[in-house]
Design a protein around this motif. Sequence first.
Motif, PDB file in Angstrom:
ATOM      1  N   ASP A   2       0.823  -1.215   0.000  1.00 35.22           N
ATOM      2  CA  ASP A   2       0.000   0.000   0.000  1.00 35.22           C
ATOM      3  C   ASP A   2       0.858   1.265   0.000  1.00 35.22           C
ATOM      4  OD1 ASP A   2      -2.336  -1.380  -0.113  1.00 35.22           O
ATOM      5  OD2 ASP A   2      -2.877  -1.117   1.989  1.00 35.22           O
ATOM      6  N   ILE A   3       1.982   1.211   0.709  1.00 38.28           N
ATOM      7  CA  ILE A   3       2.881   2.368   0.755  1.00 38.28           C
ATOM      8  C   ILE A   3       3.436   2.661  -0.640  1.00 38.28           C
ATOM      9  CG2 ILE A   3       5.127   3.154   1.596  1.00 38.28           C
ATOM     10  CD1 ILE A   3       4.468   1.638   4.228  1.00 38.28           C
ATOM     11  N   ALA A  54       0.587   3.965  -2.867  1.00 38.85           N
ATOM     12  CA  ALA A  54       0.252   5.359  -2.555  1.00 38.85           C
ATOM     13  C   ALA A  54       1.324   6.309  -3.064  1.00 38.85           C
ATOM     14  CB  ALA A  54       0.067   5.524  -1.047  1.00 38.85           C
ATOM     15  N   SER A  55       2.594   5.889  -2.955  1.00 40.64           N
ATOM     16  CA  SER A  55       3.681   6.739  -3.422  1.00 40.64           C
ATOM     17  C   SER A  55       3.648   6.924  -4.931  1.00 40.64           C
ATOM     18  CB  SER A  55       5.024   6.122  -3.003  1.00 40.64           C
ATOM     19  OG  SER A  55       6.102   6.870  -3.502  1.00 40.64           O
ATOM     20  N   PHE A  69      -7.668   3.902   1.202  1.00 41.00           N
ATOM     21  CA  PHE A  69      -6.435   3.833   1.993  1.00 41.00           C
ATOM     22  C   PHE A  69      -6.750   3.791   3.488  1.00 41.00           C
ATOM     23  CE2 PHE A  69      -4.324   5.920  -1.800  1.00 41.00           C
ATOM     24  CZ  PHE A  69      -3.571   4.802  -2.128  1.00 41.00           C
ATOM     25  N   TYR A 127       2.020   6.488   4.669  1.00 42.83           N
ATOM     26  CA  TYR A 127       1.730   6.780   3.268  1.00 42.83           C
ATOM     27  C   TYR A 127       2.400   8.025   2.686  1.00 42.83           C
ATOM     28  CZ  TYR A 127      -2.148   3.402   3.499  1.00 42.83           C
ATOM     29  OH  TYR A 127      -2.908   2.285   3.631  1.00 42.83           O
ATOM     30  N   GLU A 128       2.678   9.046   3.493  1.00 41.63           N
ATOM     31  CA  GLU A 128       3.006  10.359   2.927  1.00 41.63           C
ATOM     32  C   GLU A 128       4.413  10.402   2.325  1.00 41.63           C
ATOM     33  OE1 GLU A 128       3.380  14.901   4.460  1.00 41.63           O
ATOM     34  OE2 GLU A 128       1.595  13.818   5.148  1.00 41.63           O
ATOM     35  N   PHE A 179       1.730  10.971  -2.751  1.00 45.81           N
ATOM     36  CA  PHE A 179       0.801  11.053  -1.621  1.00 45.81           C
ATOM     37  C   PHE A 179       1.186  12.265  -0.774  1.00 45.81           C
ATOM     38  CE2 PHE A 179      -1.462   9.946   2.197  1.00 45.81           C
ATOM     39  CZ  PHE A 179      -2.503   9.131   1.780  1.00 45.81           C
ATOM     40  N   THR A 195      -2.969  12.994   3.113  1.00 42.21           N
ATOM     41  CA  THR A 195      -2.910  12.559   4.511  1.00 42.21           C
ATOM     42  C   THR A 195      -4.112  13.056   5.301  1.00 42.21           C
ATOM     43  OG1 THR A 195      -0.504  12.461   4.535  1.00 42.21           O
ATOM     44  CG2 THR A 195      -1.583  12.728   6.652  1.00 42.21           C
ATOM     45  N   THR A 233      -7.207  10.977   4.248  1.00 42.31           N
ATOM     46  CA  THR A 233      -7.094   9.570   4.625  1.00 42.31           C
ATOM     47  C   THR A 233      -7.137   9.385   6.137  1.00 42.31           C
ATOM     48  OG1 THR A 233      -5.783   9.138   2.645  1.00 42.31           O
ATOM     49  CG2 THR A 233      -5.655   7.515   4.403  1.00 42.31           C
TER      50      THR A 233
END
Length: 496
Positions: free
Chosen positions: A27-28, A31-32, A262, A332-333, A337, A342, A345
């Motif tokens: 997921d990271i 998201a990136s 997310f 995630y950030e 993303f 942020t 989410t």
Amino acid sequence: MKNKTGKNFIGVSILIFFSKLLGFARDIVFASVFGTTILTDAFQVIFSFPSLLFSSIGMALSSVNIPDLTYFVKSRSREERNRYIASLYAQITIWGSLIALLGIIFAPALTQLIAPGLSGEVTGIATLLTRIMMPTLLFVSLTYLTTGVLQVHGYFMLSAVISIPFNLLIIGALLLRGADITILGYVTTAGWFLQFLIQIPVLVKEKYRFLGKIEFKNEKIINLYKNLLPILLGNSLLQLCLIIDRSFATHLSEGTTAALAFGSNLFITATSIFIVAMSTVVFPRLSEYCLQLDYERMRGMLAAVFKVLIFILLPYLLLVVAYNREIVALVYERGAFTSKSTAMTSLAFLLYSLAVVGYACQEIFNRVFYALKKFHIPMRASLLCLLINLLLDFLLFRRTGIAGISLSTSFCLLLYGVIMSFMVRQEIGSFVGREFLLFAGKLSVPAGAMLGVVYAGKCFSPGGPVYAFLLPLLLSAGAYLGAAWVMGLRKDLLLK
């Protein structure tokens, strides 16, 4: 519960933790690469079907099959067992293939149903993704069906790690191909097929045979089909609510669907490590107790299960309330993303996390009724809550956006937990006795210690991610566990 059950829970929890950790990494990276864009909205809402709805179908198949297969393993010959399983696999393959083919043919109409708010060029991409993901119905069904067979034979560890190659495959595709959403769709579908293939050697080891006549009139399989829809509706309330949430979100601003996805994924990943592990380990034993009509041991099992879950999930909820934004930023950030992503989410993550009690009740209480073969009770409660969720989303989504959509799901899950607790009490009696209430009362001391550390960190930290978040997080967890040890709660948490 026997001591073996407690060891299985610990082992399965550890393996699911590492599997989920890899899911976090997936997921990271996703998201990136994609952030919270309209393309991410399209992918998330379309692949909600294989990840949520199709998985629910697979879990329903597994839930119905486990008691039946337990009966064949305990009471019938290996030849009868093999005939039953061979016919079941053959029929699931036939029906899954036919439904997948129809989905591919009618993909444009299905896309409009799943994602009504998408338009323009994105609709064409969404239609292609729908066609790509339809075969996953077959692969997911076979995967979960096989996982249930493995659990009957005690292979809990393998069933807990089959998602590891799946996640590695997707991470590899993201790193190699970047924001190629079509390739990612193909890889996701192939990943589900891989999860099925990984389990086949165990079927061979247990001497299952899949050749022979397909028994379309097999009484057990006919009953399985009859109970499949009630189980699907009863055991998929959270998943169906999330699908409805994301469909409504396609009418809102860009990135709303992605933020909901997310946030809910983070919530489910963190909590299912323990909830799913517990329900996975106890269900075969619940089925065994039901065959023996031993309701006293069922009540004792439920009391022990909920003690462990409350002990684990209470600090999770406290930390999410205190640090939801920091957790989302840490996970995630980066890349595409942004801080705006942020903010959206973290709100979804916080409000979805309020559903944790209802989620635990869905997974545990439903297993009781499935073991009792009373499939319609969870279905009726789930349908009521699902209709309430649909109504609340319709009334709130334009006025309150992410907050209204996610909060409506949490409310419906909590309502479901209340309803099902009463239904369980009517069936097997109450498992909430004086000892359980005393344990819950004692938890206020560790919870208070944790909140004290969190408050001190918020008030007096010098700033920066380490001092403002990570250090208080670790210290508060230490305070919780230390206070629990001093209170002597360890002996209350032993699963026997």
